[in-house]
Write a protein that holds these residues in place. Structure first.
Motif, mmCIF file in Angstrom:
data_model
loop_
_atom_site.group_PDB
_atom_site.id
_atom_site.type_symbol
_atom_site.label_atom_id
_atom_site.label_comp_id
_atom_site.label_asym_id
_atom_site.label_seq_id
_atom_site.Cartn_x
_atom_site.Cartn_y
_atom_site.Cartn_z
ATOM 1 N N ALA A 112 0.850 -1.196 0.000
ATOM 2 C CA ALA A 112 0.000 0.000 0.000
ATOM 3 C C ALA A 112 0.884 1.244 0.000
ATOM 4 O O ALA A 112 2.067 1.187 0.364
ATOM 5 C CB ALA A 112 -0.933 0.000 1.206
ATOM 6 N N LYS A 114 1.238 3.655 1.857
ATOM 7 C CA LYS A 114 1.786 4.133 3.124
ATOM 8 C C LYS A 114 3.254 3.751 3.286
ATOM 9 O O LYS A 114 3.992 4.388 4.026
ATOM 10 C CB LYS A 114 0.945 3.619 4.289
ATOM 11 N N ASP A 145 -4.288 -1.574 7.535
ATOM 12 C CA ASP A 145 -3.139 -1.243 6.695
ATOM 13 C C ASP A 145 -1.992 -0.523 7.398
ATOM 14 O O ASP A 145 -0.826 -0.826 7.175
ATOM 15 C CB ASP A 145 -3.590 -0.344 5.532
ATOM 16 N N PRO A 255 -7.798 8.621 -3.922
ATOM 17 C CA PRO A 255 -8.769 8.059 -2.969
ATOM 18 C C PRO A 255 -8.397 8.537 -1.570
ATOM 19 O O PRO A 255 -7.270 8.349 -1.126
ATOM 20 C CB PRO A 255 -8.588 6.550 -3.116
ATOM 21 N N THR A 256 -9.346 9.146 -0.879
ATOM 22 C CA THR A 256 -8.988 9.948 0.290
ATOM 23 C C THR A 256 -9.697 9.509 1.566
ATOM 24 O O THR A 256 -10.892 9.215 1.554
ATOM 25 C CB THR A 256 -9.316 11.426 -0.006
ATOM 26 N N GLY A 257 -8.922 9.474 2.650
ATOM 27 C CA GLY A 257 -9.466 9.195 3.969
ATOM 28 C C GLY A 257 -9.095 10.317 4.914
ATOM 29 O O GLY A 257 -9.869 11.235 5.185
ATOM 30 N N ASN A 258 -7.854 10.260 5.394
ATOM 31 C CA ASN A 258 -7.374 11.260 6.346
ATOM 32 C C ASN A 258 -6.841 12.530 5.687
ATOM 33 O O ASN A 258 -6.340 13.413 6.358
ATOM 34 C CB ASN A 258 -6.264 10.641 7.197
ATOM 35 N N PHE A 259 -6.885 12.596 4.356
ATOM 36 C CA PHE A 259 -6.484 13.786 3.591
ATOM 37 C C PHE A 259 -4.968 14.002 3.572
ATOM 38 O O PHE A 259 -4.474 15.046 3.160
ATOM 39 C CB PHE A 259 -7.173 15.042 4.162
ATOM 40 N N GLY A 260 -4.193 12.978 3.993
ATOM 41 C CA GLY A 260 -2.745 13.141 3.991
ATOM 42 C C GLY A 260 -2.182 13.065 2.584
ATOM 43 O O GLY A 260 -1.369 13.897 2.168
ATOM 44 N N ASN A 261 -2.640 12.065 1.822
ATOM 45 C CA ASN A 261 -2.107 11.860 0.490
ATOM 46 C C ASN A 261 -2.421 13.050 -0.415
ATOM 47 O O ASN A 261 -1.534 13.624 -1.061
ATOM 48 C CB ASN A 261 -2.701 10.564 -0.074
ATOM 49 N N SER A 309 -9.655 1.439 4.497
ATOM 50 C CA SER A 309 -8.656 2.444 4.869
ATOM 51 C C SER A 309 -9.178 3.865 4.662
ATOM 52 O O SER A 309 -8.495 4.831 4.980
ATOM 53 C CB SER A 309 -7.372 2.234 4.074
ATOM 54 N N MET A 310 -10.378 3.977 4.116
ATOM 55 C CA MET A 310 -10.998 5.290 3.987
ATOM 56 C C MET A 310 -12.257 5.396 4.845
ATOM 57 O O MET A 310 -13.033 6.325 4.695
ATOM 58 C CB MET A 310 -11.330 5.575 2.513
ATOM 59 N N HIS A 388 -9.961 0.849 -3.114
ATOM 60 C CA HIS A 388 -9.541 2.245 -2.898
ATOM 61 C C HIS A 388 -9.103 2.867 -4.221
ATOM 62 O O HIS A 388 -9.539 3.955 -4.590
ATOM 63 C CB HIS A 388 -8.379 2.316 -1.902
ATOM 64 N N THR A 412 -3.528 3.137 -4.698
ATOM 65 C CA THR A 412 -2.940 3.161 -3.365
ATOM 66 C C THR A 412 -2.735 1.797 -2.729
ATOM 67 O O THR A 412 -2.063 1.696 -1.711
ATOM 68 C CB THR A 412 -3.805 4.023 -2.420
ATOM 69 N N ALA A 413 -3.334 0.739 -3.286
ATOM 70 C CA ALA A 413 -3.122 -0.599 -2.711
ATOM 71 C C ALA A 413 -3.153 -1.650 -3.815
ATOM 72 O O ALA A 413 -3.772 -1.457 -4.860
ATOM 73 C CB ALA A 413 -4.176 -0.914 -1.657
HETATM 74 C C1 LIG Z 1 -4.586 5.130 4.024
HETATM 75 C C2 LIG Z 1 -5.153 4.768 2.699
HETATM 76 C C3 LIG Z 1 -5.921 5.678 1.935
HETATM 77 C C4 LIG Z 1 -6.281 7.061 2.437
HETATM 78 O O1 LIG Z 1 -5.187 7.935 2.441
HETATM 79 P P1 LIG Z 1 -5.233 9.297 3.270
HETATM 80 O O2 LIG Z 1 -3.862 9.848 3.217
HETATM 81 O O3 LIG Z 1 -5.635 8.898 4.679
HETATM 82 O O4 LIG Z 1 -6.251 10.180 2.642
HETATM 83 C C5 LIG Z 1 -6.343 5.287 0.673
HETATM 84 N N1 LIG Z 1 -6.072 4.056 0.194
HETATM 85 C C6 LIG Z 1 -5.359 3.143 0.901
HETATM 86 C C7 LIG Z 1 -5.113 1.803 0.312
HETATM 87 C C8 LIG Z 1 -4.870 3.456 2.176
HETATM 88 O O5 LIG Z 1 -4.166 2.541 2.860
#
Ligand SMILES: *Cc1c(COP(=O)(O)O)cnc(C)c1O
Length: 466
Positions: A112, A114, A145, A255-261, A309-310, A388, A412-413
């Motif tokens: 992934a 990360k 993840d 693809p966004t969860g915590n908005f870091g990417n 992960s989102m 994702h 992302t994965a």
């Molecule tokens: C963590 C993660 C995300 C979300 O990324 P953010 O930086 O949290 O927005 C998306 N896809 C995968 C596979 C992740 O592991």
């Protein structure tokens, strides 16, 4: 003058890179951002053409790191970090349409994106702690993840232990085994008889227990750490430079969860990469895409989806964008965030809202739409995208005008991390890549604990020597 970092809430002291690295969260509860943006001119970008991924990453990160590492040390560290990736290009680009590309960010040890940041973070921590003669215990909670990426980054490092809490029986087999089959004695897994939220609460409680925190020298590598954003800026630059920057403009879909990417993409733009749009893809946990369409940030309950992960309600890194959009006014950010905590909602005034909407566009995919996207993209491209990545790629295609810019969607994965979702979408299960092929026959090692702070602390005291 070395670059310093300031808090988004304006009340913590400005710090240099290595202090920000070890601190994570600022003492006033804010997130650190650079005091100013290092800028790359058009000539600088052109001069990056033909560099290896590690060379380019070192060049992008050098101004952020300041005097904490010498240029040659950073280059060496990047070379080691990205050598553990399974693809010669580290972050290969694949064309899926006219002016439309996918960047594969899943060739690292835990499959992934990360890994891009955490593999570097493990080395940075080790470097700074060894220099200072210090030792820390990294503690974190995971729903899947992040835990394995953090463990993989920290295994065998002399200056730290890592303890990861996961909810017993509630992470997938692949995810658990990626964490629990790591043999190095500085890695400790604890399965908690409870939910992911229970695990997170236990971690928070350990950090709030000042005596425990100090005696165990607790530290964190969570997603608000500035160094993670910094490492992620590099692949935006690498994609841009490879596909014709500074002479062409770019749209990135994330693809966004915590908005870091996606915030790292925003930073790349601040540093000179010609980006005209950032597309935010979300699953049914659509707080961000709702915010972009309605202007109200409204908390809801977390819904479990095919893209776990989102599955996040509050995107913590969004505070960095708020701070910048509000003219770097820390006390205004603080007010907004405390209102958000109290009422579960906030609204932005028109000016910052307009600035954010000019740059960001959102698209939402619930589970049915995600499965349809996986299937549709498989037909269109012959590639299997994980849930994702499929959300990111499909969101990008919906928002992109191929006559105006080059689209790069971030995958992302690896699909093999989510075989059930893939099977539900296209009726076949993707195989694990070679490096993990024997995962199911490796020996597991972990402790089990009740959802009880005292019991978990006792376990940690017994297995970690500060
Ligand atoms: C963590 C993660 C995300 C979300 O990324 P953010 O930086 O949290 O927005 C998306 N896809 C995968 C596979 C992740 O592991």
């Amino acid at each position: 003058m070395a670059l310093r970092y300031i808090s988004t809430r304006g009340r913590a002291p400005a710090l240099k890179f290595e202090d920000v690295l070890l601190a994570g969260l600022a003492r006033d509860g804010g997130l650190y951002v650079p005091e100013s943006w290092p800028a790359f001119t058009k000539a600088d970008l052109k001069a990056m053409r033909g560099l290896s991924y590690a060379e380019l990453a070192a060049r992008v990160m050098q101004p952020f790191v300041g005097r904490s590492l010498k240029q040659a040390e950073l280059l060496q560290m990047c070379a080691e970090t990205y050598a553990v990736f399974d693809h010669a290009a580290v972050a290969p680009l694949r064309q899926i349409g006219r002016n439309q590309w996918v960047m594969e960010l899943f060739h690292g040890p835990t499959l992934a994106f990360k890994d891009f940041a955490l593999q570097l973070l493990g080395r940075l921590f080790d470097h700074v702690l060894t220099k200072r003669g210090e030792r820390v215990c990294i503690v974190g909670a995971t729903s899947g993840d992040t835990g394995s990426a953090a463990i993989e980054a920290c295994r065998g490092r002399a200056s730290l232990d890592i303890v990861i809490l996961h909810p017993k029986g509630r992470v997938s087999d692949v995810q658990r085994r990626q964490m629990t089959t790591v043999a190095e004695p500085n890695v400790h897994n604890i399965a908690i008889e409870g939910s992911f939220d229970d695990c997170q609460d236990l971690v928070k409680a350990m950090f709030n227990d000042q005596a425990f925190r100090d005696s165990m020298k607790l530290s964190a590598v969570n997603s608000i750490n500035w160094a993670r954003i910094m490492a992620q800026i590099a692949y935006y630059m690498a994609a841009g430079v490879a596909l014709g920057a500074p002479d062409r403009g770019f749209t990135f879909a994330v693809p966004t969860g915590n908005f870091g990417n996606v915030f790292a993409g925003y930073a790349a733009r601040k540093m000179g990469l010609p980006i005209d749009k950032l597309v935010v893809g979300s699953n049914a946990n659509d707080i961000l895409t709702r915010f972009l369409s309605t202007g109200a940030m409204t908390m809801g309950d977390v819904i479990p989806t095919l893209s776990p992960s989102m599955d996040i309600q509050v995107s913590s890194n969004f505070e960095r964008l708020l701070f910048l959009a509000m003219g770097r006014n820390g006390s205004a950010v603080e007010k907004l965030m405390s209102g958000f905590r109290a009422d579960g909602e906030y609204r932005l005034s028109p000016k910052p809202m307009k600035a954010i909407r000019e740059m960001f566009e959102g698209r939402r995919f619930d589970d049915a739409a995600t499965k349809a996207a996986i299937k549709g993209l498989y037909k269109l491209t012959g590639e299997i995208f994980d849930p994702h990545s499929a959300i990111g790629v499909a969101a990008g295609l919906e928002c992109h005008d191929y006559k105006r810019s080059v689209l790069v969607s971030l995958a992302t994965a690896h699909p093999a991390k989510f075989p059930d979702a893939i099977e539900a979408a296209i009726g076949q299960r993707p195989a694990l890549p070679k490096r993990l092929a024997d995962l199911h026959s490796r020996k597991e090692r972990y402790e089990t604990a009740p959802n009880d702070l005292g019991a978990v602390q006792e376990l940690i005291r017994a297995c970690v020597t500060p």
